[in-house]
Design a protein around this motif. Structure first.
Motif, mmCIF file in Angstrom:
data_model
loop_
_atom_site.group_PDB
_atom_site.id
_atom_site.type_symbol
_atom_site.label_atom_id
_atom_site.label_comp_id
_atom_site.label_asym_id
_atom_site.label_seq_id
_atom_site.Cartn_x
_atom_site.Cartn_y
_atom_site.Cartn_z
ATOM 1 N N GLU A 28 0.815 -1.206 0.000
ATOM 2 C CA GLU A 28 0.000 0.000 0.000
ATOM 3 C C GLU A 28 0.857 1.267 0.000
ATOM 4 O O GLU A 28 2.000 1.251 0.480
ATOM 5 N N PRO A 29 0.317 2.361 -0.512
ATOM 6 C CA PRO A 29 1.058 3.627 -0.501
ATOM 7 C C PRO A 29 1.147 4.214 0.897
ATOM 8 O O PRO A 29 0.389 3.857 1.792
ATOM 9 N N GLY A 30 2.116 5.116 1.063
ATOM 10 C CA GLY A 30 2.237 5.834 2.320
ATOM 11 C C GLY A 30 3.086 5.170 3.368
ATOM 12 O O GLY A 30 3.165 5.659 4.493
ATOM 13 N N ALA A 31 3.728 4.060 3.029
ATOM 14 C CA ALA A 31 4.584 3.352 3.983
ATOM 15 C C ALA A 31 5.697 2.638 3.219
ATOM 16 O O ALA A 31 5.517 2.239 2.066
ATOM 17 N N VAL A 32 6.856 2.501 3.859
ATOM 18 C CA VAL A 32 7.932 1.685 3.299
ATOM 19 C C VAL A 32 7.635 0.229 3.647
ATOM 20 O O VAL A 32 7.500 -0.118 4.826
ATOM 21 N N THR A 33 7.507 -0.618 2.637
ATOM 22 C CA THR A 33 7.262 -2.037 2.854
ATOM 23 C C THR A 33 8.524 -2.819 2.537
ATOM 24 O O THR A 33 9.032 -2.754 1.415
ATOM 25 N N GLY A 34 9.032 -3.530 3.530
ATOM 26 C CA GLY A 34 10.212 -4.357 3.340
ATOM 27 C C GLY A 34 9.820 -5.716 2.775
ATOM 28 O O GLY A 34 8.854 -6.328 3.233
ATOM 29 N N PHE A 35 10.592 -6.183 1.802
ATOM 30 C CA PHE A 35 10.356 -7.479 1.164
ATOM 31 C C PHE A 35 11.495 -8.394 1.601
ATOM 32 O O PHE A 35 12.627 -8.237 1.160
ATOM 33 N N LEU A 36 11.187 -9.346 2.499
ATOM 34 C CA LEU A 36 12.223 -10.143 3.143
ATOM 35 C C LEU A 36 12.070 -11.619 2.809
ATOM 36 O O LEU A 36 10.975 -12.110 2.564
ATOM 37 N N GLY A 37 13.191 -12.312 2.875
ATOM 38 C CA GLY A 37 13.206 -13.748 2.664
ATOM 39 C C GLY A 37 14.635 -14.219 2.526
ATOM 40 O O GLY A 37 15.519 -13.446 2.138
ATOM 41 N N PRO A 38 14.912 -15.491 2.845
ATOM 42 C CA PRO A 38 16.271 -16.022 2.688
ATOM 43 C C PRO A 38 16.683 -16.038 1.220
ATOM 44 O O PRO A 38 15.855 -15.858 0.318
ATOM 45 N N ASN A 39 17.971 -16.283 0.974
ATOM 46 C CA ASN A 39 18.435 -16.461 -0.400
ATOM 47 C C ASN A 39 17.644 -17.582 -1.060
ATOM 48 O O ASN A 39 17.408 -18.625 -0.457
ATOM 49 N N GLY A 40 17.240 -17.357 -2.309
ATOM 50 C CA GLY A 40 16.482 -18.370 -3.027
ATOM 51 C C GLY A 40 15.008 -18.389 -2.709
ATOM 52 O O GLY A 40 14.278 -19.268 -3.170
ATOM 53 N N ALA A 41 14.531 -17.411 -1.921
ATOM 54 C CA ALA A 41 13.118 -17.396 -1.523
ATOM 55 C C ALA A 41 12.194 -16.985 -2.669
ATOM 56 O O ALA A 41 10.997 -17.248 -2.621
ATOM 57 N N GLY A 42 12.745 -16.306 -3.693
ATOM 58 C CA GLY A 42 11.928 -15.870 -4.821
ATOM 59 C C GLY A 42 11.671 -14.374 -4.857
ATOM 60 O O GLY A 42 10.829 -13.909 -5.620
ATOM 61 N N LYS A 43 12.430 -13.592 -4.072
ATOM 62 C CA LYS A 43 12.197 -12.145 -4.022
ATOM 63 C C LYS A 43 12.487 -11.482 -5.370
ATOM 64 O O LYS A 43 11.660 -10.714 -5.877
ATOM 65 N N SER A 44 13.656 -11.758 -5.932
ATOM 66 C CA SER A 44 14.021 -11.107 -7.194
ATOM 67 C C SER A 44 13.087 -11.539 -8.316
ATOM 68 O O SER A 44 12.696 -10.719 -9.165
ATOM 69 N N THR A 45 12.704 -12.818 -8.344
ATOM 70 C CA THR A 45 11.773 -13.300 -9.366
ATOM 71 C C THR A 45 10.427 -12.595 -9.230
ATOM 72 O O THR A 45 9.809 -12.206 -10.228
ATOM 73 N N THR A 46 9.973 -12.405 -7.997
ATOM 74 C CA THR A 46 8.710 -11.695 -7.777
ATOM 75 C C THR A 46 8.794 -10.264 -8.290
ATOM 76 O O THR A 46 7.878 -9.768 -8.960
ATOM 77 N N MET A 47 9.888 -9.588 -7.991
ATOM 78 C CA MET A 47 10.048 -8.214 -8.467
ATOM 79 C C MET A 47 10.111 -8.165 -9.990
ATOM 80 O O MET A 47 9.567 -7.238 -10.614
ATOM 81 N N ARG A 48 10.760 -9.133 -10.593
ATOM 82 C CA ARG A 48 10.815 -9.181 -12.053
ATOM 83 C C ARG A 48 9.425 -9.392 -12.653
ATOM 84 O O ARG A 48 9.102 -8.824 -13.702
ATOM 85 N N MET A 49 8.593 -10.180 -11.989
ATOM 86 C CA MET A 49 7.231 -10.364 -12.486
ATOM 87 C C MET A 49 6.390 -9.105 -12.317
ATOM 88 O O MET A 49 5.546 -8.795 -13.159
ATOM 89 N N ILE A 50 6.605 -8.368 -11.237
ATOM 90 C CA ILE A 50 5.896 -7.103 -11.052
ATOM 91 C C ILE A 50 6.200 -6.163 -12.217
ATOM 92 O O ILE A 50 5.315 -5.460 -12.726
ATOM 93 N N LEU A 51 7.460 -6.187 -12.683
ATOM 94 C CA LEU A 51 7.900 -5.275 -13.740
ATOM 95 C C LEU A 51 7.767 -5.863 -15.134
ATOM 96 O O LEU A 51 8.221 -5.257 -16.109
ATOM 97 N N GLY A 52 7.156 -7.042 -15.246
ATOM 98 C CA GLY A 52 6.935 -7.632 -16.559
ATOM 99 C C GLY A 52 8.163 -8.217 -17.209
ATOM 100 O O GLY A 52 8.150 -8.550 -18.400
ATOM 101 N N LEU A 53 9.261 -8.360 -16.471
ATOM 102 C CA LEU A 53 10.483 -8.939 -17.032
ATOM 103 C C LEU A 53 10.418 -10.457 -17.077
ATOM 104 O O LEU A 53 11.086 -11.085 -17.890
ATOM 105 N N ASP A 54 9.654 -11.046 -16.191
ATOM 106 C CA ASP A 54 9.342 -12.475 -16.216
ATOM 107 C C ASP A 54 7.827 -12.626 -16.260
ATOM 108 O O ASP A 54 7.111 -11.912 -15.552
ATOM 109 N N ALA A 55 7.357 -13.561 -17.080
ATOM 110 C CA ALA A 55 5.910 -13.813 -17.152
ATOM 111 C C ALA A 55 5.540 -14.859 -16.115
ATOM 112 O O ALA A 55 6.193 -15.901 -16.016
ATOM 113 N N PRO A 56 4.512 -14.614 -15.318
ATOM 114 C CA PRO A 56 4.100 -15.619 -14.331
ATOM 115 C C PRO A 56 3.543 -16.863 -15.010
ATOM 116 O O PRO A 56 2.917 -16.777 -16.077
ATOM 117 N N THR A 57 3.766 -18.016 -14.398
ATOM 118 C CA THR A 57 3.155 -19.253 -14.881
ATOM 119 C C THR A 57 1.652 -19.214 -14.669
ATOM 120 O O THR A 57 0.869 -19.690 -15.491
#
Length: 315
Positions: A28-57
């Motif tokens: 949501e707007p108006g707050a800093v939201t931290g996106f956390l998870g161990p290595n390999g959790a899927g954070k970068s892949t999720t961000m890439r899907m948000i930006l359309g760089l990877d297509a979701p299955t």
């Protein structure tokens, strides 16, 4: 606002690996939201899907009620930093930002503004190939802010920054959120997230583990302790010992770290046996402790016990 609904990403055929698994969350707007998870959790892949760089299955994700690819002027809607080194090394910082600006009709004055905002004015004419990691991060953040976007998505933005740079990015993110923007930031630095983020989205092995505020997450983690200082700490420790009580020595011989009971219980036991207590202070869990407890079984690679490098004995 960022909305992910059932977001799933698999790679491969019959032996497909699921990197993101039915992930649903809202930023949501108006707050800093931290996106956390161990290595390999899927954070970068999720961000890439948000930006359309990877297509979701399967599933979908929107920014401001539409997919990123459908944004008519994406730099004005979403500013992102996923890889600071994704810049032609032969370009200067100024030319890199001007090239981006021309795609959206952004003025030269705006380019100069973000160069100044990120502390790059004095090196704007240098080729990017000579930039340090921290300078590259600043340039990536300048590019993310170029279009004055309503949503900012940053992947590990403090990597390579010195202490002054870390403080700067912390204050910058907070100020962007205070302006009503949506700010979504991934990081492995729990201490920094504790100071910067108000809300958290935590994932492990591609699955949502928690979506909450920092304060609620730490409070509900159950990782709390009491600091007890007494001149007869050894006797008090023996009296407090029990199957559900964890007692560890503190920083001095008079100090104990007690988990599993509250201050009232400790005080009554001490008073009943005439044991003086100089300090009885609750210690709340840190974000790092709460995160480690939550993700203990979600870590892809578990390190073994620390051993002496020469003898092989456990440290």
């Amino acid at each position: 606002m960022i909305k992910a609904n059932g977001l799933t990403k698999r790679y491969g055929g019959r032996t497909a690996k699921t990197v993101v698994d039915h992930l649903t969350f809202t930023v949501e707007p108006g707050a800093v939201t931290g996106f956390l998870g161990p290595n390999g959790a899927g954070k970068s892949t999720t961000m890439r899907m948000i930006l359309g760089l990877d297509a979701p299955t399967s599933g979908h994700v929107t920014v401001g009620d539409r997919a990123y690819a459908a944004q008519p002027a994406p730099l004005h809607e979403v500013g992102a930093l996923l890889e600071a080194r994704a810049v032609h090394p032969g370009r200067t910082a100024h030319h890199h930002l001007m090239a981006l600006a021309h795609t959206h009709g952004i003025s030269r004055s705006r380019v100069e503004h973000v160069l100044d905002l990120t502390g790059l004015t004095d090196v704007a004419g240098r080729r990017v190939k000579g930039f340090s990691l921290g300078m590259g991060q600043r340039l990536g953040i300048a590019a993310a802010l170029l279009g004055d976007p309503a949503t900012v998505i940053l992947d590990e933005p403090v990597n390579g920054l010195d202490p002054e740079g870390v403080l700067w990015i912390r204050n910058l993110l907070k100020s962007l959120a205070e302006e009503g923007r949506t700010v979504f930031v991934s990081s492995h630095l729990m201490s920094e997230m504790a100071l910067t983020a108000e809300r958290l989205v935590i994932i492990g092995r591609g699955r949502l583990l928690a979506e909450t505020t920092v304060a609620d997450f730490v409070r509900d983690s159950g990782v709390t302790a009491m600091k007890v200082v007494s001149p007869d700490a050894r006797t008090l420790s023996a009296l407090l010992a029990g199957p559900d009580i964890e007692i560890t020595p503190g920083a001095s011989p008079d100090e104990l770290d007690v988990r599993g009971v509250d201050g009232e219980y400790i005080g009554r036991i001490a008073a009943a046996h005439a044991i003086p207590v100089y300090e009885l202070t609750p210690r709340t869990a840190s974000l790092e402790q709460a995160f480690m407890d939550l993700t203990r079984d979600e870590v892809e690679y578990q390190a073994g016990a620390t051993h002496d490098s020469l003898t092989g004995a456990a440290a």
